[in-house]
Enzyme design. Structure first.
Site, PDB file in Angstrom:
ATOM      1  N   GLY A 493       0.822  -1.198   0.000  1.00  0.00           N
ATOM      2  CA  GLY A 493       0.000   0.000   0.000  1.00  0.00           C
ATOM      3  C   GLY A 493       0.856   1.247   0.000  1.00  0.00           C
ATOM      4  O   GLY A 493       2.033   1.223   0.354  1.00  0.00           O
ATOM      5  N   GLY A 495       0.460   5.656   0.798  1.00  0.00           N
ATOM      6  CA  GLY A 495      -0.394   6.718   1.302  1.00  0.00           C
ATOM      7  C   GLY A 495       0.394   7.988   1.494  1.00  0.00           C
ATOM      8  O   GLY A 495       1.557   8.099   1.083  1.00  0.00           O
ATOM      9  N   GLY A 496      -0.240   8.969   2.135  1.00  0.00           N
ATOM     10  CA  GLY A 496       0.415  10.233   2.359  1.00  0.00           C
ATOM     11  C   GLY A 496       1.629  10.095   3.254  1.00  0.00           C
ATOM     12  O   GLY A 496       2.594  10.851   3.134  1.00  0.00           O
ATOM     13  N   PHE A 497       1.604   9.131   4.151  1.00  0.00           N
ATOM     14  CA  PHE A 497       2.725   8.936   5.055  1.00  0.00           C
ATOM     15  C   PHE A 497       3.901   8.275   4.341  1.00  0.00           C
ATOM     16  O   PHE A 497       5.048   8.579   4.612  1.00  0.00           O
ATOM     17  CB  PHE A 497       2.266   8.068   6.232  1.00  0.00           C
ATOM     18  CG  PHE A 497       3.269   7.944   7.345  1.00  0.00           C
ATOM     19  CD1 PHE A 497       3.293   8.881   8.356  1.00  0.00           C
ATOM     20  CD2 PHE A 497       4.181   6.908   7.373  1.00  0.00           C
ATOM     21  CE1 PHE A 497       4.219   8.775   9.383  1.00  0.00           C
ATOM     22  CE2 PHE A 497       5.102   6.794   8.400  1.00  0.00           C
ATOM     23  CZ  PHE A 497       5.111   7.733   9.405  1.00  0.00           C
ATOM     24  N   GLY A 498       3.626   7.369   3.428  1.00  0.00           N
ATOM     25  CA  GLY A 498       4.686   6.665   2.725  1.00  0.00           C
ATOM     26  C   GLY A 498       4.221   5.283   2.312  1.00  0.00           C
ATOM     27  O   GLY A 498       3.026   5.005   2.242  1.00  0.00           O
ATOM     28  N   VAL A 500       3.701   1.147   2.571  1.00  0.00           N
ATOM     29  CA  VAL A 500       3.418   0.123   3.565  1.00  0.00           C
ATOM     30  C   VAL A 500       3.928  -1.203   3.000  1.00  0.00           C
ATOM     31  O   VAL A 500       3.600  -1.571   1.866  1.00  0.00           O
ATOM     32  CB  VAL A 500       1.919   0.024   3.885  1.00  0.00           C
ATOM     33  CG1 VAL A 500       1.672  -1.036   4.962  1.00  0.00           C
ATOM     34  CG2 VAL A 500       1.384   1.367   4.346  1.00  0.00           C
ATOM     35  N   LYS A 514       4.786   0.515   8.044  1.00  0.00           N
ATOM     36  CA  LYS A 514       4.505   1.791   7.390  1.00  0.00           C
ATOM     37  C   LYS A 514       5.699   2.707   7.603  1.00  0.00           C
ATOM     38  O   LYS A 514       6.054   3.034   8.727  1.00  0.00           O
ATOM     39  CB  LYS A 514       3.231   2.422   7.964  1.00  0.00           C
ATOM     40  CG  LYS A 514       2.821   3.693   7.242  1.00  0.00           C
ATOM     41  CD  LYS A 514       1.385   4.088   7.541  1.00  0.00           C
ATOM     42  CE  LYS A 514       1.184   4.596   8.939  1.00  0.00           C
ATOM     43  NZ  LYS A 514      -0.149   5.197   9.133  1.00  0.00           N
ATOM     44  N   ASP A 610     -10.098  10.714  10.712  1.00  0.00           N
ATOM     45  CA  ASP A 610      -9.831  10.326   9.326  1.00  0.00           C
ATOM     46  C   ASP A 610     -10.495   8.986   9.019  1.00  0.00           C
ATOM     47  O   ASP A 610      -9.879   8.074   8.462  1.00  0.00           O
ATOM     48  CB  ASP A 610      -8.331  10.254   9.063  1.00  0.00           C
ATOM     49  CG  ASP A 610      -7.986  10.338   7.574  1.00  0.00           C
ATOM     50  OD1 ASP A 610      -8.862  10.765   6.791  1.00  0.00           O
ATOM     51  OD2 ASP A 610      -6.862   9.976   7.200  1.00  0.00           O
TER      52      ASP A 610
END
Length: 825
Positions: A493, A495-498, A500, A514, A610
């Site tokens: 995966g 996402g905005g964080f980075g 996964v 993550k 969220d």
């Protein structure tokens, strides 16, 4: 263990510029590597000397060395006539001292430290010295002594990821002892254990060479970059299984492999196993090398191959074993269609793989191979080191010009005054803005707000360091092993964080890792928030935090692995089977229980902020768990609201919260209402490709319900599945959650009860049918709306932190409905 893809080093400061600079420099390390002309230091001498074809500069007048305030640097001389000139002198330190070096080219630096504990004539025997050696932020040697090396030098070799243009090597004596060094080498490494071009996947920050072996021929001392290669015979246990072969062929270096990766002689010689007349693949036919290792440490094994034994490409396949476990099927065709092409594999070996303190490496043939041969050319074994040294205190006793000092202080005071004035003007401006009812906003992006698109940064936790909450810290090296050094093939995966990654810890536990990405919309505050929130909660419908890592500017979170992905995957991804209506209701009930626990059961109350289908994850049994708490807001929720900058995801965002910046738990309820429509309709909350009135799912869904057209927009795969009573109840729940005024929305506890009711209606309609996915017609009867009756008794799951007694998370649907009475009218 799968082959580790090597990765370039990433420097987290000024990510765009430095990562580009670093990428370009590393790209040509092996392709355009030049023999270094610095640094080679002859310690304890003012004279230069030539050794192994290079000049070692005397350190006495070189300017490299800096002595501690009360320290001393003594020259001692070796009286042994057999000693090499390089080991006839030593620098001795009574107090902490250091050598400082300037780095011209970014990349992994090779550091060699030379020790020979000869008998001193001016101080104590050098073999009694006990000291630490550190470089940059790394602890290289701790409580080190060279007492067993009086006859031959001891050389310690390290690969360091240096992030600055200057770095120091510190020598710190233990109390009442001293430190010494005979020679130092520092230069850009000719090979990187991280070279696949992925700039956000760093190398191992610190490696120490343990073994370097030339397989099939004599020792090499030294090679072109002054590395020593041992002869393999001392490590080979069954020499009769393999023969040495030497072919002085011209080598075809390709890609990142060059003559500096290993000398030509390593690739022109090999031990070869030939089982062409054998019918067995048992380990008895293998050639095996054994190496003593520290069973508590972890290692990178670099295996060197060059196929000169095949008559033609793709005719020799064989197996590579580590500790009797097959790690690779080797075929030179993976590297090149040309024979005599060197290639290497970098393999991670977990400490748990070597409980005996012995590391074995074997090669064996495959029956299916056209030519049943196996070969090995060279080996390097490097220990992954975790030692992080505290930065030594530097005492610069230089005189300071008084005028300069006064000017600096005055300048600093002026800057502070300007900052303070600007701060008060900013506060005053914000106060006036709120008085007239306006908001100072950064423009919203088209598809998001918060998570990866936040226009406002909010520090929910102050500070830049994180305490080891409940002992959850995991070392970076263990995470590297779990993810095969962040193998891109394990990405599950983004996402905005980075990214996964799927991973497996040394104890066999599957995890999701993550890892923050440079330039991520989320950063330290979100990272800290998620750790703090998850350390306080535990519930079967919330994703559990296994651990985290904050070493060397990394921000990594390790969760329990949710094998079935996210709820959104099952709604939109064609690779996943379609969920039945009953299963969707069960997933919604599970997620609602998790949110209810956050609101009422967790210490102090927590607002998720969220809630969306991608943050509702499913385990192997399709049990729903809420995850991603980076934007969560914790604190007492008995207040009417919490004033905070708006964060969330566009399409799920509570419009009341958006307008007022006043966050309540009902904001999560609104977002969950959007998820309910998503579950029912299997469409995104925002879809700009649709007609204008259909773009926003929440608005469109409510309009269709009011017009009695809801059945026309449900997921086509659910057609005929849903009992009309269950659909009516479910749509009522969604409508209540999506009320514009938060006061009109239900609590998550009410939502749970209503969803359980919708599930019971569905089960009543389909009870007795063999398959939950069987298409059914209309219900034979219509149940009236039921009123909620107080719970007579509930229990708390043993895996949950104590939760309110009216939580239905541990009560089955039948138990709940046994407490209800149906009006017979």
């Amino acid at each position: 263990m799968e082959k580790l893809q090597s990765h370039r080093i990433h420097i987290p400061l000024f990510p765009i510029f430095l990562s580009l600079l670093q990428f370009s420099s590393l790209q040509f390390i092996s392709l355009a590597y030049k023999l270094p002309d610095k640094y080679s230091i002859n310690c304890g001498s003012n004279a230069d000397l030539n050794d192994t074809g290079r000049t070692f500069t005397g350190d006495m007048n070189s300017g490299y060395i800096t002595i501690g305030k009360h320290g001393s640097a003594t020259t001692d001389r070796n009286q042994s006539v057999d000693a090499s000139s390089l080991y006839k002198t030593a620098r001795i330190f009574k107090q902490q001292s250091w050598y400082e070096f300037e780095i011209d080219t970014s990349g992994p630096q090779l550091v060699r430290l030379h020790f020979l504990a000869f008998t001193s004539t001016t101080t104590d025997d050098l073999s009694t010295a006990i000291f630490d050696v550190s470089a940059s932020e790394f602890l290289l040697l701790h409580n080190f002594t060279a007492k067993n090396n009086k006859s031959s030098p001891l050389i310690k070799e390290f690969f360091l990821s240096i992030k600055t243009t200057k770095f120091r090597i510190y020598f710190t004596p233990q109390s009442s002892s001293f430190a010494f060094i005979n020679a130092i080498e520092v230069f850009l490494s000719p090979t990187s254990f991280c070279n696949n071009g992925t700039t956000n996947s760093p190398s191992y920050p610190l490696l120490q060479t343990i073994y370097r072996v030339n397989v099939g021929d004599r020792a090499i001392k030294p090679d072109s970059v002054w590395r020593n290669w041992d002869e393999d015979g001392r490590y080979l246990s069954n020499s009769s299984k393999a023969t040495s072969e030497y072919v002085p062929a011209k080598l075809n270096y390709e890609g990142d492999i060059s003559a500096f990766t290993a000398p030509d002689l390593v690739y022109q010689t090999a031990k070869v196993v030939d089982n062409r007349n054998s019918t067995s693949e048992s380990n008895n036919s293998n050639a095996t090398w054994f190496f003593g290792v520290d069973k508590t440490a972890s290692y990178v094994v670099r295996v060197h191959f060059c196929d000169f034994v095949s008559g033609s490409p793709n005719t020799v396949d064989f197996l590579l074993y580590i500790n009797d476990i097959v790690r690779e099927t080797v075929n030179s065709i993976d590297a090149s269609i040309k024979l005599s092409t060197p290639f290497v594999y970098d393999l991670a070996v977990n400490s748990d793989d070597s409980d005996s303190g012995v590391l074995s490496i074997s090669i064996g043939t495959l029956i299916r191979s056209p030519v049943q041969k196996a070969y090995l050319n060279g080996l390097e074994i490097l220990e992954i080191m975790d030692g992080i040294a505290s930065v030594p205190v530097e005492d610069n006793s230089k005189k300071i010009n008084v005028a300069t000092l006064i000017g600096s202080v005055a300048g600093a005071l002026a800057v502070v005054c300007i900052w303070v004035m600007g701060f008060f003007l900013f506060v005053l401006k914000r106060g006036k803005s709120k008085l007239v009812g306006t908001l100072d906003w950064s423009p919203l992006r088209a598809f998001g707000l918060g998570s990866s698109h936040s226009g406002v940064t909010e520090l929910t936790i102050k500070g830049s360091t994180i305490p080891d909450v409940l002992g959850l810290k995991i070392t970076f090296s263990k995470i590297q092993f779990a993810t095969n050094n962040f193998d891109p093939r394990l990405v599950i995966g983004k996402g905005g964080f980075g990214n996964v990654y799927r991973g497996t810890l040394s104890n066999g536990q599957k995890v999701a890792v993550k890892r923050s990405a440079p330039g991520s919309g989320q950063g330290l505050p979100e990272f800290q928030t998620e750790i703090m929130v998850l350390s306080k909660i535990r519930h079967r419908h919330l994703v559990s935090l296994i651990g985290y890592c904050d070493e060397r500017s990394e921000m990594i979170l390790v969760y329990e692995y949710m094998g079935k992905g996210s709820l959104r995957d099952h709604l939109f991804d064609s690779d996943f089977p379609r969920l039945s209506w009953k299963r969707r209701l069960e997933i919604c009930i599970g997620a609602a229980n998790g949110l209810h626990y956050l609101h009422k059961g967790a210490a102090g109350g927590i607002i998720h902020r969220d809630v969306k289908s991608t943050n509702i994850l499913l385990d192997e049994n399709l049990v729903a768990k809420v995850g991603d708490f980076g934007l969560s807001k914790s604190g007492p929720l008995n207040e009417t609201h919490v004033s905070t900058a708006v964060k969330g995801t566009f399409g799920y965002l509570d419009p009341e919260y958006f307008r007022s910046q006043q966050l309540t738990e009902k904001s999560d309820v609104y977002s969950f209402g959007v998820v309910l429509l998503e579950v029912l309709c299997a469409r995104l909350p925002i879809n700009n490709s649709l007609p204008r009135e259909q773009i926003n799912l929440a608005e469109w869904g409510l309009q269709c319900k009011k017009k009695g057209l809801l059945e026309e927009i449900i997921d086509p795969s659910l057609k005929g599945q849903i009992d009309p009573n269950s659909l009516r109840k479910f749509s009522d729940i969604a409508e209540k959650c999506l009320q514009d005024d938060g006061a009109d929305r239900p609590t998550m506890e009410n939502v749970i009860w209503d969803l359980e009711y919708a599930l019971q209606l569905q089960q009543t309609e389909t009870r007795g049918e063999p398959n939950e996915d069987t298409t059914t017609g209309s219900s034979a009867f219509i149940l009236p709306d039921l009123q909620r009756f107080p719970s007579l008794s509930t229990t708390t799951d043993k895996d949950d932190i104590p939760i309110l007694t009216n939580d239905f998370s541990d009560t089955t649907a039948d138990e709940i409905f046994s407490q209800l009475r149906v009006d017979a009218k």
